[in-house]
Design a protein around this motif. Structure first.
Motif, PDB file in Angstrom:
ATOM      1  N   TYR A   1       0.700  -1.585   0.008  1.00 48.65           N
ATOM      2  CA  TYR A   1       0.492   0.118  -0.224  1.00 48.65           C
ATOM      3  C   TYR A   1       0.993   1.096   0.183  1.00 48.65           C
ATOM      4  O   TYR A   1       0.390   2.041  -0.085  1.00 48.65           O
ATOM      5  CB  TYR A   1      -0.724   0.061   1.128  1.00 48.65           C
ATOM      6  CG  TYR A   1      -1.961  -0.551   1.267  1.00 48.65           C
ATOM      7  CD1 TYR A   1      -2.171  -0.995   0.171  1.00 48.65           C
ATOM      8  CD2 TYR A   1      -1.946  -1.163   2.236  1.00 48.65           C
ATOM      9  CE1 TYR A   1      -3.928  -2.241  -0.260  1.00 48.65           C
ATOM     10  CE2 TYR A   1      -3.633  -2.095   2.695  1.00 48.65           C
ATOM     11  CZ  TYR A   1      -4.317  -3.093   0.928  1.00 48.65           C
ATOM     12  OH  TYR A   1      -5.057  -4.056   0.983  1.00 48.65           O
ATOM     13  N   SER A   2       2.407   1.254   0.052  1.00 47.34           N
ATOM     14  CA  SER A   2       2.825   2.254   0.493  1.00 47.34           C
ATOM     15  C   SER A   2       3.614   2.922  -1.200  1.00 47.34           C
ATOM     16  O   SER A   2       3.295   2.083  -2.082  1.00 47.34           O
ATOM     17  CB  SER A   2       4.171   2.032   1.078  1.00 47.34           C
ATOM     18  OG  SER A   2       5.454   0.940   0.380  1.00 47.34           O
ATOM     19  N   GLU A   3       3.488   4.259  -0.734  1.00 42.03           N
ATOM     20  CA  GLU A   3       4.032   4.908  -2.121  1.00 42.03           C
ATOM     21  C   GLU A   3       5.529   4.335  -2.872  1.00 42.03           C
ATOM     22  O   GLU A   3       6.235   4.172  -2.800  1.00 42.03           O
ATOM     23  CB  GLU A   3       3.755   6.329  -1.871  1.00 42.03           C
ATOM     24  CG  GLU A   3       4.286   7.504  -3.369  1.00 42.03           C
ATOM     25  CD  GLU A   3       3.587   8.583  -3.039  1.00 42.03           C
ATOM     26  OE1 GLU A   3       5.091   9.508  -3.073  1.00 42.03           O
ATOM     27  OE2 GLU A   3       3.631   9.312  -2.339  1.00 42.03           O
ATOM     28  N   PRO A   4       5.765   4.797  -4.489  1.00 39.69           N
ATOM     29  CA  PRO A   4       6.913   3.790  -4.396  1.00 39.69           C
ATOM     30  C   PRO A   4       7.840   4.599  -4.562  1.00 39.69           C
ATOM     31  O   PRO A   4       7.499   5.912  -3.769  1.00 39.69           O
ATOM     32  CB  PRO A   4       7.160   3.862  -5.955  1.00 39.69           C
ATOM     33  CG  PRO A   4       5.081   3.847  -6.632  1.00 39.69           C
ATOM     34  CD  PRO A   4       4.629   4.561  -5.057  1.00 39.69           C
ATOM     35  N   SER A   5       9.363   4.614  -4.254  1.00 38.82           N
ATOM     36  CA  SER A   5      10.317   5.156  -4.076  1.00 38.82           C
ATOM     37  C   SER A   5      10.636   6.281  -4.907  1.00 38.82           C
ATOM     38  O   SER A   5       9.573   6.352  -6.252  1.00 38.82           O
ATOM     39  CB  SER A   5      11.581   3.902  -3.288  1.00 38.82           C
ATOM     40  OG  SER A   5      12.179   3.447  -5.026  1.00 38.82           O
ATOM     41  N   GLU A   6      11.219   7.320  -4.779  1.00 42.52           N
ATOM     42  CA  GLU A   6      11.649   8.656  -5.462  1.00 42.52           C
ATOM     43  C   GLU A   6      12.549   7.790  -6.267  1.00 42.52           C
ATOM     44  O   GLU A   6      12.287   8.257  -7.892  1.00 42.52           O
ATOM     45  CB  GLU A   6      12.286   9.196  -4.567  1.00 42.52           C
ATOM     46  CG  GLU A   6      11.925   9.820  -3.837  1.00 42.52           C
ATOM     47  CD  GLU A   6      10.055  10.845  -4.335  1.00 42.52           C
ATOM     48  OE1 GLU A   6      10.161  11.401  -5.434  1.00 42.52           O
ATOM     49  OE2 GLU A   6       8.957  11.059  -3.585  1.00 42.52           O
ATOM     50  N   ALA A   7      13.687   6.559  -6.165  1.00 38.58           N
ATOM     51  CA  ALA A   7      14.472   6.078  -7.069  1.00 38.58           C
ATOM     52  C   ALA A   7      13.430   5.712  -8.692  1.00 38.58           C
ATOM     53  O   ALA A   7      13.554   5.730  -9.662  1.00 38.58           O
ATOM     54  CB  ALA A   7      15.586   5.216  -6.957  1.00 38.58           C
ATOM     55  N   TYR A   8      12.157   4.878  -7.809  1.00 33.70           N
ATOM     56  CA  TYR A   8      11.611   3.920  -9.023  1.00 33.70           C
ATOM     57  C   TYR A   8      10.717   4.967  -9.604  1.00 33.70           C
ATOM     58  O   TYR A   8      10.492   5.117 -10.814  1.00 33.70           O
ATOM     59  CB  TYR A   8      10.154   3.398  -8.395  1.00 33.70           C
ATOM     60  CG  TYR A   8       9.518   2.489  -9.151  1.00 33.70           C
ATOM     61  CD1 TYR A   8       9.793   1.002  -9.669  1.00 33.70           C
ATOM     62  CD2 TYR A   8       8.257   2.228  -9.108  1.00 33.70           C
ATOM     63  CE1 TYR A   8       8.662   0.608  -9.811  1.00 33.70           C
ATOM     64  CE2 TYR A   8       7.280   1.797  -9.585  1.00 33.70           C
ATOM     65  CZ  TYR A   8       7.527   1.173 -10.979  1.00 33.70           C
ATOM     66  OH  TYR A   8       7.093   0.548 -11.465  1.00 33.70           O
ATOM     67  N   LYS A   9      10.160   6.194  -8.500  1.00 39.33           N
ATOM     68  CA  LYS A   9       9.171   7.148  -9.791  1.00 39.33           C
ATOM     69  C   LYS A   9       9.932   8.125 -10.956  1.00 39.33           C
ATOM     70  O   LYS A   9       9.422   8.217 -11.769  1.00 39.33           O
ATOM     71  CB  LYS A   9       8.931   7.859  -8.712  1.00 39.33           C
ATOM     72  CG  LYS A   9       7.886   7.424  -7.934  1.00 39.33           C
ATOM     73  CD  LYS A   9       7.336   8.774  -7.006  1.00 39.33           C
ATOM     74  CE  LYS A   9       6.701   9.074  -5.898  1.00 39.33           C
ATOM     75  NZ  LYS A   9       6.502   9.567  -4.859  1.00 39.33           N
ATOM     76  N   LYS A  10      11.436   8.058 -10.536  1.00 36.68           N
ATOM     77  CA  LYS A  10      12.612   8.561 -11.524  1.00 36.68           C
ATOM     78  C   LYS A  10      12.449   7.436 -12.482  1.00 36.68           C
ATOM     79  O   LYS A  10      12.576   8.268 -13.684  1.00 36.68           O
ATOM     80  CB  LYS A  10      13.637   8.867 -11.014  1.00 36.68           C
ATOM     81  CG  LYS A  10      14.402  10.086 -11.492  1.00 36.68           C
ATOM     82  CD  LYS A  10      15.674  10.504 -11.142  1.00 36.68           C
ATOM     83  CE  LYS A  10      16.719  11.302 -12.087  1.00 36.68           C
ATOM     84  NZ  LYS A  10      17.826  10.713 -12.610  1.00 36.68           N
TER      85      LYS A  10
END
Length: 81
Positions: free
Chosen positions: A44-53
């Motif tokens: 349920y958590s938000e994806p990491s910044e690295a994954y979003k990038k």
């Protein structure tokens, strides 16, 4: 990361089902419930910044036509399956 204790109440049928699943995974009931809840919370958590990038980069490359994709049939044919 800190830990917090919470008291939960479950009906007997639920406990029975969870105990069977815990035994199948060779876990204690407590460990199985904790593992299951932590795994669910992670999903349920938000994806990491690295994954979003990385995903933003993939979308940008796809929009520019620089991203090559393959069908499942093409991949199977390439690897002889």
């Amino acid at each position: 990361m800190g830990k917090t204790k919470k008291l939960i109440e479950l009906d007997n049928k639920t406990i029975e089902i969870l105990e069977k699943q815990a035994k199948l995974q060779k876990r204690s009931l407590k460990n199985y419930i904790e593992y299951t809840l932590e795994d669910t919370a992670i999903r349920y958590s938000e994806p990491s910044e690295a994954y979003k990038k990385m995903m933003d980069d993939m979308i940008h490359r796809d929009d520019k036509g620089e991203l090559k994709t393959y069908t499942w049939d093409e991949i199977k044919a390439q690897y002889g399956r």
